[in-house]
Design an enzyme around this catalytic site. Structure first.
Site, PDB file in Angstrom:
ATOM      1  CG  PHE A 145       2.490  -0.254  -5.281  1.00 19.76           C
ATOM      2  CD1 PHE A 145       1.261  -0.877  -5.216  1.00 19.76           C
ATOM      3  CD2 PHE A 145       2.574   1.072  -4.880  1.00 19.76           C
ATOM      4  CE1 PHE A 145       0.130  -0.201  -4.751  1.00 19.76           C
ATOM      5  CE2 PHE A 145       1.447   1.767  -4.417  1.00 19.76           C
ATOM      6  CZ  PHE A 145       0.225   1.121  -4.345  1.00 19.76           C
ATOM      7  CG  ASP A 230       7.638   5.146  -8.892  1.00 15.38           C
ATOM      8  OD1 ASP A 230       7.967   5.922  -7.978  1.00 15.38           O
ATOM      9  OD2 ASP A 230       6.513   4.607  -8.967  1.00 15.38           O
ATOM     10  CE  LYS A 259       5.275   6.049  -1.126  1.00 15.62           C
ATOM     11  NZ  LYS A 259       3.905   5.871  -0.638  1.00 15.62           N
TER      12      LYS A 259
HETATM   13  C1  LIG Z   1       7.039   3.395  -5.895  1.00 17.09           C
HETATM   14  C2  LIG Z   1       5.705   4.053  -5.687  1.00 17.09           C
HETATM   15  N1  LIG Z   1       5.133   4.735  -6.705  1.00 17.09           N
HETATM   16  C3  LIG Z   1       3.953   5.339  -6.567  1.00 17.09           C
HETATM   17  C4  LIG Z   1       3.260   5.286  -5.371  1.00 17.09           C
HETATM   18  C5  LIG Z   1       1.930   5.956  -5.257  1.00 17.09           C
HETATM   19  O1  LIG Z   1       1.988   7.085  -4.421  1.00 17.09           O
HETATM   20  P1  LIG Z   1       0.650   7.699  -3.811  1.00 17.09           P
HETATM   21  O2  LIG Z   1       0.136   6.731  -2.808  1.00 17.09           O
HETATM   22  O3  LIG Z   1       1.103   9.007  -3.188  1.00 17.09           O
HETATM   23  O4  LIG Z   1      -0.291   7.908  -4.949  1.00 17.09           O
HETATM   24  C6  LIG Z   1       3.805   4.595  -4.294  1.00 17.09           C
HETATM   25  C7  LIG Z   1       3.088   4.494  -3.016  1.00 17.09           C
HETATM   26  O5  LIG Z   1       3.353   3.655  -2.172  1.00 17.09           O
HETATM   27  C8  LIG Z   1       5.066   3.955  -4.452  1.00 17.09           C
HETATM   28  O6  LIG Z   1       5.627   3.254  -3.465  1.00 17.09           O
END
Ligand SMILES: Cc1ncc(COP(=O)(O)O)c(C=O)c1O
Length: 404
Positions: A145, A230, A259
């Site tokens: 994700f 990530d 976040k």
């Molecule tokens: C590992 C990871 N990458 C990217 C994102 C995407 O972040 P955003 O919702 O701020 O676009 C999330 C969101 O849950 C995430 O958990």
């Protein structure tokens, strides 16, 4: 029977009436919060065990972060990147130092940080690795994700996230998560990056086998491929270390952050990498109107300073052990699996008992807020300011829910 003095039912109805149904929230309407606690429009209090999917690692309204936001609101909020402002260099330098990298590129949302990482890796591939034009590929993992843009959902393996959003962006190869041989086999001469979550959060806090991340690091080094971690959900103290990669002594080429970087106040994301990687971008090739704005930087500077003390990482590691022992005690008593890293837990509820959604509804009725991920898996990610007593409270309430 519905109590008509309660404001929640109408507030829920109104929210459903006026919004696209791209979420399925619990029917709880929050109006204020402090630390690890939320209060709804009817004055009921809830222990926050989700922390905005880790965006609230420092709790709600952390005084140092709120003070920084107030001060900045009274001075300067936005300039665009057409000019430089006086919070910018400090934020980039302090975050770069926290990451042990040369440079930082600030954006707003997590998905934008991921998009930035993909663009930088492709440009690096063409300009530094000399991959033939249009041939770059990136290896990603099943169950990933990384956000919701059309490019990112192109390589999602979750049909809900992906279906009917094509045509899809090419250039991604999906391999099973945690399988180093499969990943190694997927790398070819045109591979520019491996993009992974060091722990898969949305998938249910899935921790890869020990040795996997160091193995990925090694194969990336050997094959001249960038390792992009990530850490948008796993990073910034959540797992008991600054980065989840730290647990295995792994340093990726690029950190993607988001976040918690915004302190639960403003959306702030960033890519941190060395100059030989981020240096491929030249003026006009990437950007964002709000990325690195003064308010975002002022708050994020304080976030980085909180992390630089190490206190939150320590709390997460220590309290995480308490959470682990509490949750492991429920295996066989309604839970069939538990994965814990710091204050981050994925719980598999016996599907014969109830769904994750049902468990979260029952927890909410008992004053604990958490969220299901898939099927009967739920995730706990309380703010790192949570106390031992509050952890015990969450575990006790979960035990009662599981006991029926
Ligand atoms: C590992 C990871 N990458 C990217 C994102 C995407 O972040 P955003 O919702 O701020 O676009 C999330 C969101 O849950 C995430 O958990």
């Amino acid at each position: 029977m519905v109590d008509d003095k309660l404001r929640t039912p109408e507030a829920v109805r109104d929210a459903e009436r006026w919004t696209a149904h791209n979420y399925h929230p619990l029917p709880v309407v929050i109006s204020s919060a402090e630390g690890a606690w939320l209060t709804d429009v009817d004055g009921r209090r809830y222990l926050d065990c989700l922390a905005g999917y880790s965006a609230l690692n420092f709790g709600h309204r952390h005084p140092q972060l709120i003070a920084a936001a107030h001060t900045q609101l009274d001075r300067l909020t936005l300039t665009s990147r057409a000019f430089i402002h006086d919070q910018f260099a400090d934020f980039c330098r302090e975050l770069a130092e926290l990451c042990g990298k040369d440079l930082v590129l600030p954006m707003n949302t997590g998905a934008e940080a991921v998009e930035t990482g993909i663009k930088v890796a492709r440009k690096w591939g063409y300009q530094v690795k000399c991959v033939p034009a249009g041939q770059a590929n990136i290896v990603v993992a099943e169950g990933n994700f990384h956000g919701r843009t059309t490019t990112i959902v192109s390589f999602s393996t979750d049909e809900d996230a992906r279906a009917d959003f094509g045509p899809y962006t090419p250039g991604f190869t999906v391999v099973p998560y945690g399988d180093l041989d499969a990943l190694t086999a997927a790398i070819d001469e045109n591979t520019v990056a491996v993009l992974l979550e060091p722990i898969q959060g949305e998938q249910g806090v899935v921790v890869p086998p020990e040795g996997y991340l160091p193995g990925v690091r090694q194969v990336c080094t050997d094959r001249n491929v960038l390792f992009i971690a990530d850490e948008i959900q796993s990073g910034l103290g959540r797992t008991g270390a600054t980065f989840a990669c730290d647990h295995e002594g792994v340093v990726p080429d690029m950190y993607l952050l988001g976040k918690a970087l915004g302190g639960g106040i403003v959306p702030v994301s960033a890519v941190a990498a060395n100059a030989d990687v981020l240096g491929v971008l030249k003026p006009g090739q990437h950007g964002s109107t709000f990325g690195g704005n003064p308010l975002a930087c002022a708050v994020a500077i304080e976030v980085v300073r909180l992390l630089a003390t190490g206190e939150f990482q320590r709390r997460s590691a220590e309290l995480g052990e308490r959470l682990r022992s509490g949750l492991e005690g429920l295996v066989g008593k309604g839970l069939i699996g538990v994965r814990v890293r710091g204050l981050w837990a994925g719980l598999d509820i016996d599907p014969a008992l109830m769904s994750g959604r049902e468990a979260c509804e029952r927890l909410a009725a008992r004053g604990v807020l958490a969220k299901d991920t898939h099927g009967s898996t739920i995730r706990l990610a309380p703010p790192l300011v949570i106390t031992e007593e509050e952890i015990d409270l969450a575990v006790t309430q979960l035990a009662e829910v599981l006991a029926g």
